[in-house]
Motif scaffolding. Sequence first.
Motif, PDB file in Angstrom:
ATOM      1  N   PRO A 213      29.277  11.825 -49.752  1.00 22.00           N
ATOM      2  CA  PRO A 213      29.181  13.284 -49.573  1.00 22.00           C
ATOM      3  C   PRO A 213      29.396  13.718 -48.122  1.00 22.00           C
ATOM      4  N   SER A 214      28.848  12.949 -47.181  1.00 29.22           N
ATOM      5  CA  SER A 214      29.028  13.287 -45.759  1.00 29.22           C
ATOM      6  C   SER A 214      30.485  13.127 -45.344  1.00 29.22           C
ATOM      7  N   VAL A 215      31.122  12.064 -45.822  1.00 28.34           N
ATOM      8  CA  VAL A 215      32.537  11.841 -45.502  1.00 28.34           C
ATOM      9  C   VAL A 215      33.395  12.985 -46.043  1.00 28.34           C
ATOM     10  N   ASN A 216      33.122  13.392 -47.287  1.00 29.78           N
ATOM     11  CA  ASN A 216      33.882  14.504 -47.876  1.00 29.78           C
ATOM     12  C   ASN A 216      33.637  15.804 -47.122  1.00 29.78           C
ATOM     13  N   ASP A 217      32.408  15.986 -46.670  1.00 31.11           N
ATOM     14  CA  ASP A 217      32.078  17.197 -45.917  1.00 31.11           C
ATOM     15  C   ASP A 217      32.785  17.205 -44.566  1.00 31.11           C
ATOM     16  N   TRP A 218      32.778  16.082 -43.872  1.00 31.12           N
ATOM     17  CA  TRP A 218      33.424  15.985 -42.551  1.00 31.12           C
ATOM     18  C   TRP A 218      34.918  16.224 -42.640  1.00 31.12           C
ATOM     19  N   PHE A 219      35.556  15.590 -43.632  1.00 29.76           N
ATOM     20  CA  PHE A 219      37.016  15.613 -43.709  1.00 29.76           C
ATOM     21  C   PHE A 219      37.562  16.703 -44.629  1.00 29.76           C
ATOM     22  N   GLY A 220      36.672  17.411 -45.339  1.00 27.03           N
ATOM     23  CA  GLY A 220      37.151  18.412 -46.279  1.00 27.03           C
ATOM     24  C   GLY A 220      37.953  17.793 -47.403  1.00 27.03           C
ATOM     25  N   THR A 221      37.556  16.611 -47.854  1.00 22.36           N
ATOM     26  CA  THR A 221      38.283  15.874 -48.885  1.00 22.36           C
ATOM     27  C   THR A 221      37.494  15.858 -50.191  1.00 22.36           C
ATOM     28  N   GLN A 222      38.084  15.267 -51.211  1.00 21.17           N
ATOM     29  CA  GLN A 222      37.424  15.096 -52.505  1.00 21.17           C
ATOM     30  C   GLN A 222      37.518  13.627 -52.917  1.00 21.17           C
ATOM     31  N   LEU A 223      37.058  12.760 -52.024  1.00 16.97           N
ATOM     32  CA  LEU A 223      37.122  11.330 -52.288  1.00 16.97           C
ATOM     33  C   LEU A 223      36.130  10.946 -53.376  1.00 16.97           C
ATOM     34  N   THR A 224      36.473   9.912 -54.111  1.00 18.90           N
ATOM     35  CA  THR A 224      35.569   9.353 -55.109  1.00 18.90           C
ATOM     36  C   THR A 224      35.733   7.842 -55.133  1.00 18.90           C
ATOM     37  N   LEU A 225      34.654   7.149 -55.439  1.00 21.87           N
ATOM     38  CA  LEU A 225      34.698   5.685 -55.546  1.00 21.87           C
ATOM     39  C   LEU A 225      34.664   5.235 -56.997  1.00 21.87           C
ATOM     40  N   ASN A 226      34.917   6.179 -57.903  1.00 22.16           N
ATOM     41  CA  ASN A 226      34.974   5.845 -59.322  1.00 22.16           C
ATOM     42  C   ASN A 226      36.176   4.938 -59.576  1.00 22.16           C
ATOM     43  N   LEU A 227      35.921   3.754 -60.143  1.00 26.58           N
ATOM     44  CA  LEU A 227      36.997   2.778 -60.335  1.00 26.58           C
ATOM     45  C   LEU A 227      38.022   3.230 -61.368  1.00 26.58           C
ATOM     46  N   VAL A 228      37.603   4.101 -62.280  1.00 27.35           N
ATOM     47  CA  VAL A 228      38.549   4.607 -63.279  1.00 27.35           C
ATOM     48  C   VAL A 228      39.513   5.600 -62.621  1.00 27.35           C
ATOM     49  N   GLU A 229      38.984   6.486 -61.759  1.00 24.74           N
ATOM     50  CA  GLU A 229      39.820   7.470 -61.090  1.00 24.74           C
ATOM     51  C   GLU A 229      40.618   6.851 -59.940  1.00 24.74           C
ATOM     52  N   ASN A 230      40.128   5.746 -59.398  1.00 25.99           N
ATOM     53  CA  ASN A 230      40.799   5.082 -58.274  1.00 25.99           C
ATOM     54  C   ASN A 230      41.109   3.626 -58.650  1.00 25.99           C
ATOM     55  N   PRO A 231      42.080   3.400 -59.530  1.00 22.48           N
ATOM     56  CA  PRO A 231      42.384   2.037 -59.952  1.00 22.48           C
ATOM     57  C   PRO A 231      42.834   1.136 -58.812  1.00 22.48           C
ATOM     58  N   GLN A 232      43.297   1.741 -57.691  1.00 23.50           N
ATOM     59  CA  GLN A 232      43.717   0.924 -56.551  1.00 23.50           C
ATOM     60  C   GLN A 232      42.558   0.113 -55.976  1.00 23.50           C
ATOM     61  N   LEU A 233      41.315   0.610 -56.196  1.00 23.14           N
ATOM     62  CA  LEU A 233      40.138  -0.137 -55.722  1.00 23.14           C
ATOM     63  C   LEU A 233      39.969  -1.444 -56.486  1.00 23.14           C
ATOM     64  N   LEU A 234      40.469  -1.489 -57.737  1.00 25.13           N
ATOM     65  CA  LEU A 234      40.369  -2.723 -58.528  1.00 25.13           C
ATOM     66  C   LEU A 234      41.224  -3.827 -57.923  1.00 25.13           C
ATOM     67  N   ILE A 235      42.201  -3.453 -57.120  1.00 32.41           N
ATOM     68  CA  ILE A 235      43.020  -4.439 -56.409  1.00 32.41           C
ATOM     69  C   ILE A 235      42.443  -4.695 -55.026  1.00 32.41           C
ATOM     70  N   PHE A 236      42.054  -3.616 -54.351  1.00 32.89           N
ATOM     71  CA  PHE A 236      41.578  -3.737 -52.972  1.00 32.89           C
ATOM     72  C   PHE A 236      40.273  -4.532 -52.880  1.00 32.89           C
ATOM     73  N   ILE A 237      39.318  -4.270 -53.778  1.00 28.78           N
ATOM     74  CA  ILE A 237      38.004  -4.920 -53.674  1.00 28.78           C
ATOM     75  C   ILE A 237      38.100  -6.438 -53.856  1.00 28.78           C
ATOM     76  N   PRO A 238      38.788  -6.955 -54.902  1.00 32.15           N
ATOM     77  CA  PRO A 238      38.906  -8.420 -55.006  1.00 32.15           C
ATOM     78  C   PRO A 238      39.630  -9.051 -53.817  1.00 32.15           C
ATOM     79  N   LEU A 239      40.700  -8.396 -53.334  1.00 37.44           N
ATOM     80  CA  LEU A 239      41.406  -8.946 -52.177  1.00 37.44           C
ATOM     81  C   LEU A 239      40.506  -8.958 -50.948  1.00 37.44           C
ATOM     82  N   LEU A 240      39.747  -7.897 -50.767  1.00 38.16           N
ATOM     83  CA  LEU A 240      38.833  -7.838 -49.629  1.00 38.16           C
ATOM     84  C   LEU A 240      37.749  -8.894 -49.761  1.00 38.16           C
ATOM     85  N   ALA A 241      37.237  -9.083 -50.972  1.00 33.64           N
ATOM     86  CA  ALA A 241      36.189 -10.082 -51.188  1.00 33.64           C
ATOM     87  C   ALA A 241      36.698 -11.487 -50.871  1.00 33.64           C
ATOM     88  N   ILE A 242      37.894 -11.819 -51.349  1.00 36.35           N
ATOM     89  CA  ILE A 242      38.465 -13.146 -51.074  1.00 36.35           C
ATOM     90  C   ILE A 242      38.677 -13.334 -49.576  1.00 36.35           C
TER      91      ILE A 242
END
Length: 796
Positions: A361-390
């Motif tokens: 919420p603070s990040v969205n407020d600062w940047f005036g964005t509508q970011l979400t960490l929902n994996l369904v709405e942001n399928p790119q996180l399903l690739i980024f998170i495993p790669l980052l973990a490895i």
Amino acid sequence: MIRNYFKIALRNLQRNRTYTFINVLGLALGICCSLLIFTLVYYHLRFDTFHKNPDRIYRIVTEFNSDGPDFTPGVPNPLGKAFRNDVALADKVARVLTFDEQLITLRDNNQIKKFTESEGISFVEPEYFDIMNFPLVQGNAKQALQNVYSVLLTERLAKKYFSEDNPIGKTIRLDNRTECKITGILKDLPKNTDRKTEIYISYETVKKHFDGMTKREDRWGSTYSGMQCFIRLNPNTSPKAVSKVFPAFIQKYHSKKDAKIVQYHLQPLADIHFDSKYDGKVEKKYLWAIGCIGVFLIITACVNFVNLATAQALKRSKEIGIRKVLGSVRTQLFWQFIAETGFVTVLAFLVAYLMALLALPSVNDWFGTQLTLNLVENPQLLIFIPLLAITVVFLSGSYPGLILSGFQPILALKGKLTQQQIGGFSLRRTLVVAQFTISQMLIIGTIVVASQMLYFKQTNLGFSKDAIVMLSIPSEDVVKMNSLRNRLSQIAGIQNASLCFEAPASENNNETDFNYDNRPEAEHVSVYTRPADSQYLSTFDIKLVAGRNIYPSDTTREYLVNETFIKRLNLKSPQEAIGKNLELWGKTARIVGVVNDFHNLSFHEDIKPICIMSQADRYNNCAVKINVAQTKTLLPEIEKIWNETYPDFLYQYEFLDERIGNFYKQEDTLFNLIQVFAGIAIFISGLGLYGLVSFMAVQKTKEIGIRKVLGASSQQILGLFGKEFVRLVVIAFVISAPIAWWIMNNWLQDFKYKITIGPGIFVIAIVCTLFIALITVGYRSMKAAFDNPVNSLRSE
């Protein structure tokens, strides 16, 4: 085998809870920042990429070169029509005319509902929806805007205005002037678009809605930033081909004088979001800088894991020796430590994800964005998170795994491992220096940005901005606006009130050329106009340096100019301009006074030539100077009088200091961001330093015991650690200071009025870093210094 790895890993982590907690926290902070930064960068890079054939879509923008370059996304009203008729290089051309803060009213039975949409309304040509991919869910896209008085709404607004009723065929009223019929409903706009308007009206309606708009359809000498033109080039047509057409196009339609200063350019759709010259939201260089910080935070978190893991090496040497004696091979031991790292990483990811959700919420407020960490709405996180973990697992676990699995079993069981066998200081020292280099750069950056922000707030703007309430004036009714000002002025606690186009400093400006002292040709400079009444100077505390104030009037009879106006005309003194004729917008009147210079734009820009005159039909605001101590009682009285004066409109007000603060939204965001990154970087660097001190304490345990037995004091023992970390911090400062100065000095070049980076900033940075480092290593080094030497020497 794998199950056994994780079972042993869990036992080791439970046995060393402090070590586990520090590692999980360090990794979690780095991962949390990386998740948020990746989501933010990806969000911006995807802006307006959903349109069909985005590589063929361009916006025509304007550059003026009269008094230095001036850029605007707007074009003259007739440009789109002329381009469509004269240039055959685009298959679609559409004009979009946008006005902010327009009142929308609708009748619901006997009740009248009022709305003001922050994104305004747009009058568009039908081809706009052929260029842009904003589909309709109701209505015919090709016919919805063909007729005058037709309007499209998004699904969100349709539900807001009409609840569950079918909106097709119903009417809305624009600014209490024009009735429009809803002919279609647009699908809700995607989050990643700069085209935020949710009310689209047929372009022909603008001629009925605004008086004088028909005349502007043939006026090439006026450019409004809200009038924009989008085109879609023919397949295989190069934008360079269009650029070659523009010079002849300008010569055909502009006057000889304007043709010398006007240039048109094609701006690709992909650049609109990132080009700050034309009101872009964020520059790509800042996105890449933020991305690099995210990478750095991950690397430093992994470095801390390495430092702490190798610091624990001596404690686990006998365990490794026993395992090797019982038949474990190096590969098995290596994967054992990778499993431990994986376990910690999983815990860190869980913690990081929760942190990111809390911070979102603070990040969205600062940047005036509508970011979400929902994996369904942001399928790119399903690739980024495993790669980052490895990446995290192998960056963090490989070096400790190789070092610990390489212990010789006999030496490990005897406790005679050397520093070289455990891993020398050199790498860890280098990494800690790198951590503190970045930390000190961020500290210096934080101090510079904070100092510049303080400079904004404390520097004299040339006028008073405090305790001034700006009220919107919704109509050009002179009687009503004068009645409003007079009634407000009679309230006890209101010190003054003025009708005006805008406050002295505003993002809403009108700029034009002028003729001075009856000269036959216009001057080579432009002037910014500030239509206002005779109370303007006293309300904003603007001082006269020559002549007098304008007399009360509803029409232009006299002019005031500022000191910069005098300088640009190379006049010897302000008195020289008094009594001279000045022609603006075809109206000639005398200059009767010269006012002191005031900042009419942000500190990014120079002070411009200003002209103040009476012109009631251009008053958009009523500025009310109030007694701050009576704010709570005065605001309801002001609202009551405004509503009585304009009962058909929606009351809105804003404090001037807040409006001026909006000039520096990007700097505020940067300040908040750099503070957070500096804090996290310092914390992670502190963990790295803690790991190094822990390693030193374990490695020097017997040395410290011997020194104490031989008479060394606790202060001398503390000096062993103090010299080490002070040297590392000083080395980091020597590296960071010139780099930070260069970066921040370049950042300050964006401001015409700015601070100077003096030595005090660097002194504060090094003192802060030393203080943080002292606190970080204090506990661990004091524990080593005050331990009973008998305990460390008993095994001998």
